[in-house]
Design an enzyme around this catalytic site. Structure first.
Site, PDB file in Angstrom:
ATOM      1  N   LEU A  70     -21.340   2.780  -6.371  1.00 16.43           N
ATOM      2  CA  LEU A  70     -22.183   3.863  -6.632  1.00 16.43           C
ATOM      3  C   LEU A  70     -21.726   5.084  -7.545  1.00 16.43           C
ATOM      4  CD1 LEU A  70     -21.867   2.600  -3.888  1.00 16.43           C
ATOM      5  CD2 LEU A  70     -23.047   5.316  -3.189  1.00 16.43           C
ATOM      6  N   CYS A  71     -22.274   5.647  -8.075  1.00  9.62           N
ATOM      7  CA  CYS A  71     -22.056   6.731  -8.750  1.00  9.62           C
ATOM      8  C   CYS A  71     -21.598   6.160 -10.745  1.00  9.62           C
ATOM      9  CB  CYS A  71     -21.208   7.415  -8.210  1.00  9.62           C
ATOM     10  SG  CYS A  71     -20.681   9.926  -9.430  1.00  9.62           S
ATOM     11  N   ILE A  72     -20.173   6.601 -10.575  1.00  5.99           N
ATOM     12  CA  ILE A  72     -19.062   6.097 -11.732  1.00  5.99           C
ATOM     13  C   ILE A  72     -18.199   5.248 -11.431  1.00  5.99           C
ATOM     14  CG2 ILE A  72     -16.991   7.282 -11.569  1.00  5.99           C
ATOM     15  CD1 ILE A  72     -18.631   7.033 -14.804  1.00  5.99           C
TER      16      ILE A  72
END
Lengths: 221, 221
Positions: free
Chosen positions: A137-139
């Site tokens: 998820l995300c970075i």
């Protein structure tokens, strides 16, 4: 396959600026449980690269340990990532937060030239070698990109970050709230979450979508 | 009433053993957002009474600040609880965790003889005086009981804790997973969450139920 699928969750501390993003981590655990699977949290037993005061946004002089702080999210039920064996699980997933880019890897400081923590790199390679799916998820997709290289994934739509992923050999695809990029060949599933300006409901939607995609790949075996 | 209802969330640190229980806190924020209201986090600007290593369960020699650590759950968007004014909000809710019983009050150490942090006591009294509803999860109802005295509430089914609430003038009612005790006269809503052995999905269910009950009372005005 019978019985509950077992998913390993890789944490990186406790707090968006120096560890795992807490909403993403909790909502990943919730999505795993709600979709009928079980989870076990892991984190590397290493010092945090930074401790950031989340009220001021400034780095402090404190020292904290990634495994010990991750244990806050896991309510104490967590293991050293070096104990992770892909054979014991049906998939591995990394929530985001700067911890993925500071503790699990040095992506926040070194971009595409980053290094990845040994236990993290081993866990990703071991999972891939076992033919089991990996979520991020995300970075956190940046960490997967550095280890696996050629893989389709998303960090949302930020051009600089996308370019850094491409420089590591990955193929970046834009994605919006709750959207998941699935690389069926590499068995990697990713979603932007807080890499986009998001409400907490949108984070729940993203976590639910990426976990569902992970479990689908896990069931296909 | 038009526009979004505004709910204040009272945090007590970041981690079940010395602060806010993270799952309860995050799932309270999620329930508020999903039900169309907005939230603002608050916490007292005081030292934590303890810092507990969540891997070992043992108290450490570190010192941390309740507001600074709570900011991890709030992603930096948090205010000193002394700035809370009931006039600015439609309701106030406290997630659980030992922080409620160690930092917001001394219930973990002193039971029914506990004291309550001044800013916390003022926030509860100000909300009650404004005729607005108060919610509490897990062990946080003990704080509300100490401040308001005669109120119907639940901490689940633990006999010792229930007896301590009764000794502070409250009336304890048993409740199970996802069940909410509503005191319509006092405008107090409570649910057991991790005071019962729970899955994270059951915590989500409890947070959703108690937030829905809080918003219903808030809409009734």
């Amino acid at each position: 396959m019978t019985g509950k699928l077992r998913i390993a969750v890789g944490l990186s501390g406790c707090g968006v600026y120096d560890g795992s993003e807490i909403h993403e981590a909790v909502l990943t655990l919730l999505a795993i449980d709600r979709n009928g699977a079980s989870y076990q949290c892991f984190a590397p037993d290493i010092p945090q690269v930074q401790v950031v005061n989340h009220l001021t946004g400034k780095a402090s002089q404190e020292t904290r340990n990634v495994l010990v702080e991750s244990a806050r999210i896991a309510r104490g039920s967590i293991k050293d990532l070096r104990e992770y064996r892909a054979a014991d699980f049906d998939g591995l997933i990394f929530p985001g937060g700067f911890g993925a880019a500071k503790n699990l890897s040095s992506f926040a400081f070194d971009g595409s030239d980053c290094t990845v923590n040994d236990a993290v790199a081993h866990a990703i390679r071991d999972t891939k070698a076992a033919g089991k799916p990996i979520g991020a998820l995300c970075i956190a997709p940046a960490v997967v990109a550095k280890v696996l290289g050629r893989v389709d994934l998303t960090i949302g739509s930020d051009p600089g970050t996308a370019a850094a992923l491409e420089a590591m050999g990955a193929h970046h695809r834009k994605a919006g709230h709750g959207e998941v990029v699935v690389d069926r060949a590499a068995k990697v599933v990713t979603t932007p979450c807080y890499m986009l300006d998001s409400t907490i409901s949108q984070i729940a939607q993203g976590a639910e979508a990426v976990v569902k995609a992970l479990l689908t790949l896990a069931r296909e075996g």
